[in-house]
Design a protein around this motif. Structure first.
Motif, PDB file in Angstrom:
ATOM      1  N   GLY A 101      -9.272  14.856  -5.796  1.00 63.27           N
ATOM      2  CA  GLY A 101      -8.627  13.903  -6.689  1.00 63.27           C
ATOM      3  C   GLY A 101      -9.512  12.693  -6.935  1.00 63.27           C
ATOM      4  N   PRO A 102      -9.035  11.715  -7.698  1.00 64.10           N
ATOM      5  CA  PRO A 102      -9.843  10.537  -8.008  1.00 64.10           C
ATOM      6  C   PRO A 102      -9.954   9.573  -6.831  1.00 64.10           C
ATOM      7  CG  PRO A 102      -7.671  10.316  -8.975  1.00 64.10           C
ATOM      8  CD  PRO A 102      -7.727  11.692  -8.385  1.00 64.10           C
ATOM      9  N   ALA A 103     -11.152   8.997  -6.677  1.00 61.52           N
ATOM     10  CA  ALA A 103     -11.381   7.931  -5.702  1.00 61.52           C
ATOM     11  C   ALA A 103     -11.571   6.632  -6.475  1.00 61.52           C
ATOM     12  CB  ALA A 103     -12.611   8.231  -4.854  1.00 61.52           C
ATOM     13  N   PHE A 104     -10.975   5.556  -5.987  1.00 56.74           N
ATOM     14  CA  PHE A 104     -10.985   4.282  -6.693  1.00 56.74           C
ATOM     15  C   PHE A 104     -11.822   3.258  -5.931  1.00 56.74           C
ATOM     16  CE2 PHE A 104      -7.146   6.565  -7.667  1.00 56.74           C
ATOM     17  CZ  PHE A 104      -7.020   6.434  -9.039  1.00 56.74           C
ATOM     18  N   VAL A 105     -12.658   2.532  -6.663  1.00 54.74           N
ATOM     19  CA  VAL A 105     -13.428   1.431  -6.087  1.00 54.74           C
ATOM     20  C   VAL A 105     -12.804   0.142  -6.613  1.00 54.74           C
ATOM     21  CG1 VAL A 105     -15.695   0.368  -5.831  1.00 54.74           C
ATOM     22  CG2 VAL A 105     -15.497   2.864  -6.047  1.00 54.74           C
ATOM     23  N   LEU A 106     -12.213  -0.623  -5.708  1.00 47.79           N
ATOM     24  CA  LEU A 106     -11.367  -1.747  -6.095  1.00 47.79           C
ATOM     25  C   LEU A 106     -11.845  -3.061  -5.486  1.00 47.79           C
ATOM     26  CD1 LEU A 106      -7.952   0.042  -5.449  1.00 47.79           C
ATOM     27  CD2 LEU A 106      -9.062  -0.273  -7.673  1.00 47.79           C
ATOM     28  N   GLU A 107     -11.395  -4.134  -6.095  1.00 43.59           N
ATOM     29  CA  GLU A 107     -11.643  -5.479  -5.585  1.00 43.59           C
ATOM     30  C   GLU A 107     -11.127  -5.609  -4.154  1.00 43.59           C
ATOM     31  OE1 GLU A 107     -10.237 -10.055  -6.774  1.00 43.59           O
ATOM     32  OE2 GLU A 107      -9.517  -8.305  -7.900  1.00 43.59           O
ATOM     33  N   ASP A 108     -11.887  -6.280  -3.322  1.00 43.06           N
ATOM     34  CA  ASP A 108     -11.496  -6.512  -1.932  1.00 43.06           C
ATOM     35  C   ASP A 108     -10.489  -7.658  -1.861  1.00 43.06           C
ATOM     36  OD1 ASP A 108     -11.284  -6.937   0.785  1.00 43.06           O
ATOM     37  OD2 ASP A 108     -13.279  -7.843   0.989  1.00 43.06           O
ATOM     38  N   LEU A 109      -9.269  -7.337  -1.446  1.00 47.48           N
ATOM     39  CA  LEU A 109      -8.217  -8.347  -1.300  1.00 47.48           C
ATOM     40  C   LEU A 109      -7.824  -8.544   0.165  1.00 47.48           C
ATOM     41  CD1 LEU A 109      -5.830  -7.263  -4.227  1.00 47.48           C
ATOM     42  CD2 LEU A 109      -7.647  -8.989  -4.287  1.00 47.48           C
ATOM     43  N   THR A 110      -8.681  -8.118   1.084  1.00 45.55           N
ATOM     44  CA  THR A 110      -8.300  -8.143   2.495  1.00 45.55           C
ATOM     45  C   THR A 110      -8.150  -9.548   3.062  1.00 45.55           C
ATOM     46  OG1 THR A 110     -10.638  -7.902   3.139  1.00 45.55           O
ATOM     47  CG2 THR A 110      -9.317  -5.888   2.984  1.00 45.55           C
ATOM     48  N   ASP A 111      -8.686 -10.566   2.371  1.00 47.96           N
ATOM     49  CA  ASP A 111      -8.533 -11.936   2.876  1.00 47.96           C
ATOM     50  C   ASP A 111      -7.330 -12.640   2.255  1.00 47.96           C
ATOM     51  OD1 ASP A 111      -9.540 -12.161   0.323  1.00 47.96           O
ATOM     52  OD2 ASP A 111     -10.979 -13.749   0.804  1.00 47.96           O
ATOM     53  N   HIS A 112      -6.532 -11.932   1.467  1.00 45.65           N
ATOM     54  CA  HIS A 112      -5.351 -12.516   0.848  1.00 45.65           C
ATOM     55  C   HIS A 112      -4.151 -12.461   1.799  1.00 45.65           C
ATOM     56  CE1 HIS A 112      -7.868 -12.311  -2.626  1.00 45.65           C
ATOM     57  NE2 HIS A 112      -6.917 -12.619  -3.482  1.00 45.65           N
ATOM     58  N   VAL A 113      -3.146 -13.268   1.507  1.00 50.29           N
ATOM     59  CA  VAL A 113      -1.942 -13.333   2.335  1.00 50.29           C
ATOM     60  C   VAL A 113      -1.088 -12.088   2.108  1.00 50.29           C
ATOM     61  CG1 VAL A 113       0.191 -14.604   2.794  1.00 50.29           C
ATOM     62  CG2 VAL A 113      -1.933 -15.846   2.298  1.00 50.29           C
ATOM     63  N   THR A 114      -0.646 -11.483   3.194  1.00 50.18           N
ATOM     64  CA  THR A 114       0.232 -10.319   3.112  1.00 50.18           C
ATOM     65  C   THR A 114       1.497 -10.568   3.927  1.00 50.18           C
ATOM     66  OG1 THR A 114      -0.792  -9.249   5.031  1.00 50.18           O
ATOM     67  CG2 THR A 114      -1.725  -8.744   2.860  1.00 50.18           C
ATOM     68  N   VAL A 115       2.500  -9.740   3.686  1.00 44.39           N
ATOM     69  CA  VAL A 115       3.737  -9.777   4.463  1.00 44.39           C
ATOM     70  C   VAL A 115       4.049  -8.358   4.907  1.00 44.39           C
ATOM     71  CG1 VAL A 115       6.234 -10.158   4.386  1.00 44.39           C
ATOM     72  CG2 VAL A 115       4.699 -11.811   3.332  1.00 44.39           C
ATOM     73  N   ASP A 116       4.396  -8.203   6.163  1.00 41.82           N
ATOM     74  CA  ASP A 116       4.786  -6.895   6.672  1.00 41.82           C
ATOM     75  C   ASP A 116       6.120  -6.505   6.043  1.00 41.82           C
ATOM     76  OD1 ASP A 116       5.747  -4.720   8.196  1.00 41.82           O
ATOM     77  OD2 ASP A 116       4.649  -5.390   9.962  1.00 41.82           O
ATOM     78  N   GLN A 117       6.158  -5.366   5.390  1.00 42.25           N
ATOM     79  CA  GLN A 117       7.388  -4.950   4.717  1.00 42.25           C
ATOM     80  C   GLN A 117       8.549  -4.794   5.690  1.00 42.25           C
ATOM     81  OE1 GLN A 117       6.901  -1.842   1.797  1.00 42.25           O
ATOM     82  NE2 GLN A 117       8.996  -1.109   2.099  1.00 42.25           N
ATOM     83  N   ILE A 118       8.258  -4.404   6.910  1.00 40.83           N
ATOM     84  CA  ILE A 118       9.330  -4.250   7.893  1.00 40.83           C
ATOM     85  C   ILE A 118       9.986  -5.598   8.180  1.00 40.83           C
ATOM     86  CG2 ILE A 118       9.830  -3.640  10.296  1.00 40.83           C
ATOM     87  CD1 ILE A 118       7.699  -1.457  10.059  1.00 40.83           C
ATOM     88  N   GLU A 119       9.189  -6.660   8.210  1.00 40.74           N
ATOM     89  CA  GLU A 119       9.753  -7.995   8.405  1.00 40.74           C
ATOM     90  C   GLU A 119      10.479  -8.464   7.150  1.00 40.74           C
ATOM     91  OE1 GLU A 119       6.669 -10.621   9.616  1.00 40.74           O
ATOM     92  OE2 GLU A 119       6.179  -9.484  11.431  1.00 40.74           O
TER      93      GLU A 119
END
Length: 312
Positions: A101-119
């Motif tokens: 299938g297709p592989a995507f090369v994307l912008e790195d957003l790993t330093d952005h704020v995230t929220v755990d969906q379980i929380e």
């Protein structure tokens, strides 16, 4: 390490990044988001000029399910045909076709704020996501999406036998039982809602970052349908029931104002749109998962069951 990720996947991620951007990685790719999704393996790749995220299609039963359902192809269409510059979406530097299938090369957003969906999201965070949803819906072309074969009204493609099997995998609440019994009528009523848009289809907390600005990723479930489905999905999956009850009127009101629609109409459409998460979670319940992902499935089933009881 994830049993579906091996040295070959890391090598493949490095090759995909190098082929797309013409630079050799500085170090072996790092497997990230290991407990966030079942359809893709995600790697952080450090290149001389920038870091990027490479998203590979998975092998195994979950990858087979994604290929069979068209999930990978929908994401390709989203990034290459529907996303426009300036949308709250990660930049896609390129797509490389692999046998799986297709592989995507994307912008790195790993330093952005995230929220755990379980929380779960807070009300202010959910409101910010609604704004991002509207920004995408207002700019994505329905005509172009349909022209590229994007499905119309996601629940119409759900297999009845699989839904019945899913019901046996969850606690059969009155809401789930009623929804399955009235499935045909409810899907038909939802499908007839006017002014459809291109919906993200899965705008939950695990599929977005919050800061410095909201960005929506994982576009595998796009569909042309009533836009309130995205708001219903967000509220039902990514907020605790007590939080949802305290803020869902505000969420729908924000959506209505942005879409220049009366609140009463948007609220009616929002309640009808609960058919989407209500049926989809019966399919999700059958996915192979463990650890945090299994816990996420359990939390999602519980939250959606309560939302169905509130709105059916």
């Amino acid at each position: 390490m994830d049993s579906e990720v091996n040295t070959g996947d890391r090598t493949l991620a490095a090759r995909v990044a190098a082929q797309t951007l013409g630079e050799e990685p500085l170090a072996p790719p790092q497997h990230i988001a290991t407990d966030r999704g079942v359809f893709s393996s995600v790697f952080l790749v450090e290149l001389p000029s920038r870091s990027v995220v490479v998203k590979l299609p998975r092998q195994g039963p979950n990858g087979d399910a994604a290929r069979a359902s068209g999930a990978y192809e929908r994401e390709r269409i989203a990034y290459l045909k529907l996303v426009e510059p300036g949308m709250p979406v990660p930049v896609c530097f390129g797509v490389v076709d692999l046998k799986s299938g297709p592989a995507f090369v994307l912008e790195d957003l790993t330093d952005h704020v995230t929220v755990d969906q379980i929380e779960g999201l807070k009300p202010t965070q959910a409101l910010a996501v609604v704004d991002a949803i509207v920004d995408c819906q207002q700019r994505m072309s329905v005509e172009r999406a349909l022209g590229h074969g994007v499905r119309a009204v996601a629940p119409m493609g759900f297999d009845p036998q699989s839904l019945r099997k899913g019901l046996s995998s969850v606690f059969p609440t009155a809401g789930f039982q009623r929804l399955l019994h009235e499935r045909v009528e409810r899907i038909s009523t939802f499908a007839e809602l006017p002014e459809p848009v291109v919906c993200h289809g899965d705008p939950r907390a695990d599929n977005l970052v919050l800061g410095p600005g909201v960005r929506l990723f994982d576009w595998q479930q796009i569909a042309v349908q009533a836009g309130e489905a995205d708001v219903a999905w967000l509220a039902a999956t990514s907020t605790e029931p007590r939080v949802r009850r305290s803020c869902e009127i505000d969420l729908v009101e924000r959506y209505a104002v942005r879409m220049e629609r009366s609140f009463d109409e948007a609220w009616h459409r929002y309640r009808l749109a609960m058919v989407v998460p209500g049926l989809a979670v019966l399919l999700l319940a059958q996915r192979r998962a463990q650890g945090r992902l299994q816990r996420l499935v359990e939390v999602s089933i519980n939250r959606i069951a309560i939302a169905l009881d509130d709105h059916l």
